[in-house]
Structures are given as structure tokens and as C-alpha cells.
Design a protein around this motif. Structure first.
Motif, PDB file in Angstrom:
ATOM      1  N   ASP A 100       0.835  -1.213   0.000  1.00 49.37           N
ATOM      2  CA  ASP A 100       0.000   0.000   0.000  1.00 49.37           C
ATOM      3  C   ASP A 100       0.869   1.262   0.000  1.00 49.37           C
ATOM      4  O   ASP A 100       0.465   2.299  -0.526  1.00 49.37           O
ATOM      5  CB  ASP A 100      -0.908   0.046   1.235  1.00 49.37           C
ATOM      6  N   ARG A 159       4.925  11.692  -2.456  1.00 42.39           N
ATOM      7  CA  ARG A 159       4.841  10.230  -2.568  1.00 42.39           C
ATOM      8  C   ARG A 159       4.068   9.771  -3.790  1.00 42.39           C
ATOM      9  O   ARG A 159       4.319   8.697  -4.332  1.00 42.39           O
ATOM     10  CB  ARG A 159       4.223   9.642  -1.304  1.00 42.39           C
ATOM     11  N   SER A 160       3.125  10.598  -4.263  1.00 39.62           N
ATOM     12  CA  SER A 160       2.310  10.202  -5.415  1.00 39.62           C
ATOM     13  C   SER A 160       3.164  10.031  -6.675  1.00 39.62           C
ATOM     14  O   SER A 160       2.804   9.266  -7.563  1.00 39.62           O
ATOM     15  CB  SER A 160       1.187  11.211  -5.658  1.00 39.62           C
ATOM     16  N   GLU A 161       4.313  10.705  -6.746  1.00 43.23           N
ATOM     17  CA  GLU A 161       5.210  10.572  -7.889  1.00 43.23           C
ATOM     18  C   GLU A 161       5.922   9.219  -7.905  1.00 43.23           C
ATOM     19  O   GLU A 161       6.532   8.849  -8.902  1.00 43.23           O
ATOM     20  CB  GLU A 161       6.226  11.706  -7.907  1.00 43.23           C
ATOM     21  N   ASP A 163       4.337   6.275  -7.008  1.00 45.97           N
ATOM     22  CA  ASP A 163       3.277   5.271  -6.993  1.00 45.97           C
ATOM     23  C   ASP A 163       2.915   4.819  -5.573  1.00 45.97           C
ATOM     24  O   ASP A 163       2.592   3.658  -5.341  1.00 45.97           O
ATOM     25  CB  ASP A 163       3.664   4.071  -7.869  1.00 45.97           C
ATOM     26  N   ARG A 165       0.094   5.446  -3.438  1.00 51.38           N
ATOM     27  CA  ARG A 165      -1.217   6.055  -3.635  1.00 51.38           C
ATOM     28  C   ARG A 165      -2.174   5.918  -2.457  1.00 51.38           C
ATOM     29  O   ARG A 165      -3.183   6.601  -2.424  1.00 51.38           O
ATOM     30  CB  ARG A 165      -1.874   5.428  -4.859  1.00 51.38           C
ATOM     31  N   TYR A 166      -1.917   5.044  -1.535  1.00 52.90           N
ATOM     32  CA  TYR A 166      -2.890   4.744  -0.480  1.00 52.90           C
ATOM     33  C   TYR A 166      -3.364   6.017   0.216  1.00 52.90           C
ATOM     34  O   TYR A 166      -2.562   6.832   0.681  1.00 52.90           O
ATOM     35  CB  TYR A 166      -2.289   3.784   0.548  1.00 52.90           C
ATOM     36  N   SER A 168      -4.494   8.730  -0.873  1.00 51.18           N
ATOM     37  CA  SER A 168      -4.140   9.992  -1.521  1.00 51.18           C
ATOM     38  C   SER A 168      -5.356  10.632  -2.172  1.00 51.18           C
ATOM     39  O   SER A 168      -6.032  10.014  -2.998  1.00 51.18           O
ATOM     40  CB  SER A 168      -3.070   9.747  -2.587  1.00 51.18           C
ATOM     41  N   SER A 170      -5.171  12.725  -4.378  1.00 53.10           N
ATOM     42  CA  SER A 170      -4.833  12.909  -5.786  1.00 53.10           C
ATOM     43  C   SER A 170      -5.362  11.765  -6.648  1.00 53.10           C
ATOM     44  O   SER A 170      -5.509  11.920  -7.853  1.00 53.10           O
ATOM     45  CB  SER A 170      -3.313  12.984  -5.962  1.00 53.10           C
ATOM     46  N   PHE A 171      -5.622  10.618  -6.025  1.00 52.11           N
ATOM     47  CA  PHE A 171      -6.050   9.444  -6.774  1.00 52.11           C
ATOM     48  C   PHE A 171      -7.459   8.968  -6.422  1.00 52.11           C
ATOM     49  O   PHE A 171      -8.093   8.280  -7.215  1.00 52.11           O
ATOM     50  CB  PHE A 171      -5.073   8.281  -6.564  1.00 52.11           C
ATOM     51  N   THR A 179      -8.077  11.074   4.401  1.00 48.43           N
ATOM     52  CA  THR A 179      -7.096  11.521   3.415  1.00 48.43           C
ATOM     53  C   THR A 179      -5.707  11.645   4.054  1.00 48.43           C
ATOM     54  O   THR A 179      -5.550  12.219   5.135  1.00 48.43           O
ATOM     55  CB  THR A 179      -7.502  12.881   2.816  1.00 48.43           C
ATOM     56  N   ASP A 182      -0.099  13.972   0.181  1.00 44.48           N
ATOM     57  CA  ASP A 182       0.926  13.386  -0.683  1.00 44.48           C
ATOM     58  C   ASP A 182       2.345  13.727  -0.228  1.00 44.48           C
ATOM     59  O   ASP A 182       3.242  12.896  -0.347  1.00 44.48           O
ATOM     60  CB  ASP A 182       0.732  13.851  -2.131  1.00 44.48           C
TER      61      ASP A 182
END
Length: 192
Positions: A100, A159-161, A163, A165-166, A168, A170-171, A179, A182
Motif C-alpha cells: 500500500d 509520494r504520489s510521484e 506510486d 497512492r494509499y 491519496s 490525488s487518486f 485523506t 501526498d
């Protein structure tokens, strides 16, 4: 007399040219991993968590007393939380190490390699480097200060850059107070 003055002037010019073209030796200094710390802090809508992660290896390169490079390997399996205890501490650490988040079984290390170092004041540098997390490499820019045999740096990582994603926003939509932001912070104190 004129000949002596001309000879002296020529000697000074040649001596200066030789000195100016002599490269300064690059010296690489190993980081004392047991005496250095990397502190992380992650944020969510309802608060934050923080802890430490160990350097596996690291070095800084200098020309004279000027920072010119650096390379680091972080042991992702060493990631621990310092703000929780007992069952909740174990759950958070397990979750952060899971797929995750950082997937440390598949990606046991992360790396940072300096690609550009610019002096921006006495003992202060703006560094750009390639940060690799989960096998994904992105450029990051941050400030480093060097004093004697110590260096400090603070950086924000998205962190989203990488992968991660947990939780996030942004996703995923409608996460509300679940929430997790990121960006997380890293504060690095190095001894070398």
C-alpha cells in the motif's frame, strides 16, 4: 633591468596559468551511518505521524571545503514510527512497509544521487538529485548546509510521484478525514 622585469612578469603569468589549471582533488567522505539520522513526518487530515529510517550507506564529495556531490542508500525495512506505541505502532509500521505504501519486501532500499550542487551562501547549497523510491526515479531539489564534519538537509517528497497512492486525495475521491497528504518531510542530520 627591463629583461629582469619582463622575465619576472612572464614567470608570474605562467605560474598563475599553471596554478589556475591544476584541478582541485575531489575527496569523498563516508557518512557515519550509526551517528546520522533521517527523520520522516507524514501528514493526514486528522494529524501526523513521524519516525526514523536508517541510512544503509552514504558519502559526500568535496573539492577543498566545497560540496560537489553525494550518494545515499536508505534501508527501507528499518522504517519505524516514534509517535505511537504497542499495537498501533506495529500496525502503522506494517502498513507503511506493505505494498500500500513503500513495498519494502520488493523494494528494500531507496537511493539519492546528487546530480547538481550550487553554492547559495556560506556553507549552504542548493542540491538537485535523483531520488529513487519503489524503483521510480524523479529529480528533487533541496537545501543542504555543511558545518565541519556535519551536514543537514530538509526536503519535501511527493509520494504520489513514486506510486505510493494509499489514501491519496490525488487518486481517490471522497476520502474525507481518511485523506493522507501526498507530501511528507525528511530531515537529515549527517556525520562524516
Amino acid at each position: 633591468m627591463k629583461k629582469n622585469v619582463l622575465s619576472l612578469a612572464l614567470a608570474v603569468v605562467i605560474g598563475t596559468a599553471v596554478t589556475a589549471s591544476t584541478p582541485v582533488e575531489v575527496v569523498t567522505k563516508e557518512v557515519k551511518t550509526g551517528e546520522s539520522t533521517v527523520t520522516w513526518k507524514g501528514y493526514k487530515v486528522t494529524g501526523s505521524h513521524y519516525g526514523i529510517i536508517n541510512l544503509q550507506s552514504g558519502s559526500l564529495s568535496f573539492e577543498g571545503d566545497k560540496l560537489v556531490g553525494g550518494e545515499f542508500v536508505v534501508d527501507m525495512q528499518s522504517l519505524i514510527s516514534q509517535d505511537l506505541e504497542g499495537e498501533y505502532k506495529g500496525k502503522l509500521e506494517g502498513h507503511l512497509k506493505s505494498d500500500d505504501f513503500f513495498g519494502v519486501e520488493k523494494f528494500p532500499t531507496s537511493t539519492l544521487v546528487f546530480t547538481e550542487v550550487k553554492a547559495n551562501g556560506k556553507n549552504s547549497y542548493e542540491v538537485t538529485g535523483d531520488l529513487t523510491i519503489k524503483g521510480i526515479t524523479k529529480a528533487v531539489t533541496f537545501d543542504v548546509s555543511v558545518y565541519g564534519s556535519k551536514a543537514t538537509a530538509t526536503m519535501k517528497v511527493d509520494r504520489s510521484e513514486y506510486d505510493v497512492r494509499y489514501g491519496s486525495g490525488s487518486f481517490f475521491d471522497n476520502l474525507g478525514d481518511k485523506t493522507i497528504y501526498d507530501e511528507f518531510d525528511l530531515v537529515v542530520d549527517l556525520q562524516f
